[in-house]
Design a protein around this motif. Sequence first.
Motif, PDB file in Angstrom:
ATOM      1  N   ASP A   1       0.813  -1.218   0.000  1.00  0.00           N
ATOM      2  CA  ASP A   1       0.000   0.000   0.000  1.00  0.00           C
ATOM      3  C   ASP A   1       0.849   1.272   0.000  1.00  0.00           C
ATOM      4  OD1 ASP A   1      -2.712  -1.254   0.290  1.00  0.00           O
ATOM      5  OD2 ASP A   1      -1.770  -2.040   2.102  1.00  0.00           O
ATOM      6  N   LEU A   2       1.867   1.307   0.845  1.00  0.00           N
ATOM      7  CA  LEU A   2       2.729   2.478   0.966  1.00  0.00           C
ATOM      8  C   LEU A   2       4.179   2.084   0.733  1.00  0.00           C
ATOM      9  CD1 LEU A   2       1.215   4.094   4.210  1.00  0.00           C
ATOM     10  CD2 LEU A   2       0.715   4.712   1.831  1.00  0.00           C
TER      11      LEU A   2
ATOM     12  N   VAL B   1       7.152   9.302   1.189  1.00  0.00           N
ATOM     13  CA  VAL B   1       6.309   8.112   1.153  1.00  0.00           C
ATOM     14  C   VAL B   1       5.456   8.148  -0.109  1.00  0.00           C
ATOM     15  CG1 VAL B   1       4.531   6.773   2.345  1.00  0.00           C
ATOM     16  CG2 VAL B   1       6.258   8.021   3.662  1.00  0.00           C
TER      17      VAL B   1
ATOM     18  N   LEU C   1       2.462   6.385  -2.682  1.00  0.00           N
ATOM     19  CA  LEU C   1       1.229   5.611  -2.684  1.00  0.00           C
ATOM     20  C   LEU C   1       1.299   4.499  -3.727  1.00  0.00           C
ATOM     21  CD1 LEU C   1      -1.251   8.644  -2.754  1.00  0.00           C
ATOM     22  CD2 LEU C   1      -0.533   7.364  -0.727  1.00  0.00           C
TER      23      LEU C   1
ATOM     24  N   LEU D   1      -6.563   8.617   3.554  1.00  0.00           N
ATOM     25  CA  LEU D   1      -6.211   7.769   2.420  1.00  0.00           C
ATOM     26  C   LEU D   1      -7.457   7.215   1.754  1.00  0.00           C
ATOM     27  CD1 LEU D   1      -3.217   5.487   3.504  1.00  0.00           C
ATOM     28  CD2 LEU D   1      -3.146   7.679   2.324  1.00  0.00           C
TER      29      LEU D   1
ATOM     30  N   TYR E   1      -1.436   4.333  11.971  1.00  0.00           N
ATOM     31  CA  TYR E   1      -2.523   4.062  11.034  1.00  0.00           C
ATOM     32  C   TYR E   1      -3.734   3.487  11.748  1.00  0.00           C
ATOM     33  CZ  TYR E   1      -0.881  -0.812  11.313  1.00  0.00           C
ATOM     34  OH  TYR E   1      -0.515  -2.051  11.758  1.00  0.00           O
TER      35      TYR E   1
END
Length: 470
Positions: free
Chosen positions: A186-187, A197, A199, A268, A309
């Motif tokens: 995902d990251l 970072v 995506l 996100l 997160y």
Amino acid sequence: MKIKTHYVIFSLCLLLGISCSHEDNLPGEDFVVAFKNNTENFSTENLQQKIDLVFSIEAPQSGIITISYTSQALSYGESADFTTTPKATEGTIALPFEVGTQGTSFTLNKNELQTGQTSQAKIEFTITNISVTQAYAQGNISMEISTNTLSGGSMNPTVGGPNQPYQVYVDLSTRKETAVRRDQWDLAFYNGEAFRVKLNESLYMMAARLNSTNIDEISEEEVEELQPQMAFLISGADEYVDNPSGNINQTAIAEISSNTTENQVYLLNMGSSVGTETPELGNVAVSGEKRGWKKIRILQENGNYILQYANLNASVHHEIIIPKEENFNFTFFSFSSESTVTIEPQKQLWDLNFTVATEVLDLPEGGFSAYGFADYVSINTLENVKAYQVNVTNDISYTNFTKTHVNENSFQLDQRTIGANWRSVFDGLYADRFYIIKDTEENYYKLKFTAMANANGERGYPAFEYKLLN
């Protein structure tokens, strides 16, 4: 995999000027045998290496191909450096093939080499006899396997068909591909000097910075007006995606500050899962169900990233420390496994990435937005891989292009240089262009695409050929 062999055989027939057909073999039709590639890299990572041979027509009967070999700095034998399957006898391999097949292969088995030995390692295989009437070897009669940079060849990256579930990393100098499912991460946490970072653009993810540094206080109510703006073809949505050029300083998530109070919470949009539907012939179905929303906050401490997160309405969050790994461009994180995962090869061991991607488009009414592309080919810009497009003219073609034609000023350090420019959704493969690649080792290659679909017209089966310019 049979489809890929068809493309190789068809190209071989064009090269040899002979006829290929899926119908029954005609009386008197020649049976031509060749190695699929004339060079292979001597991989020290895998102790078994498959060597492919291709036929111009289906084998009219079963038989034997006799292959001789010579080697440099290597010896044959169970207790020596290498063997083959089938085993060789007195310097030759008797390779059987079956009637009706369109190719065959043998295996090179390698023992561990001593330090320094790989710099000289080389084996050359040559087709010396075919036990079928009206049969002969032509084209790639010999092939060399060594540790030297490969002179080129052909590849069929395993993208996976019209759902295009795989991202495929390609190293041109070794003709090696690494395929990973694009929903396995995902990251991506940058391992260079900056704290950045990225995506997962192949899943169409987006990120929006919020006016808060407290991840636990954010709920759906705080972001419900923002969510509709984070969508394809909505004006301004381009600010929520990473710059498609690959510039690491232009990510949707701002650089992570060493000052904790400057690192805000991000919303996100998790994008879409990999598609599972079967589309109409010639179309793709790369997007499945929506993956929902998450909130994150990222800090840095002692040279490491700290990722906070949670699900959008959660009142508490998870936290993980993500250290930098200098041998890779990125360290990847998956929310599904809640851990780091291995995705890309080491940073100097790949040049091209076949993937689904998020692009930025001009809107007809003005402004910009984000949009998704299939059949996308990006380059390893973070390791200085460069490329440019050459348009075919009366004077310049792929065949006659040599190193003397290379224009250093034309190279672009931009992931979009190839992008989706090599094909048209409506017209298919463009035959009026090819590409010049300068890889991580500053080798120069010319590369042209030979397919974007299989013989049945299904997308997601790209193929290309390339050649070292020296």
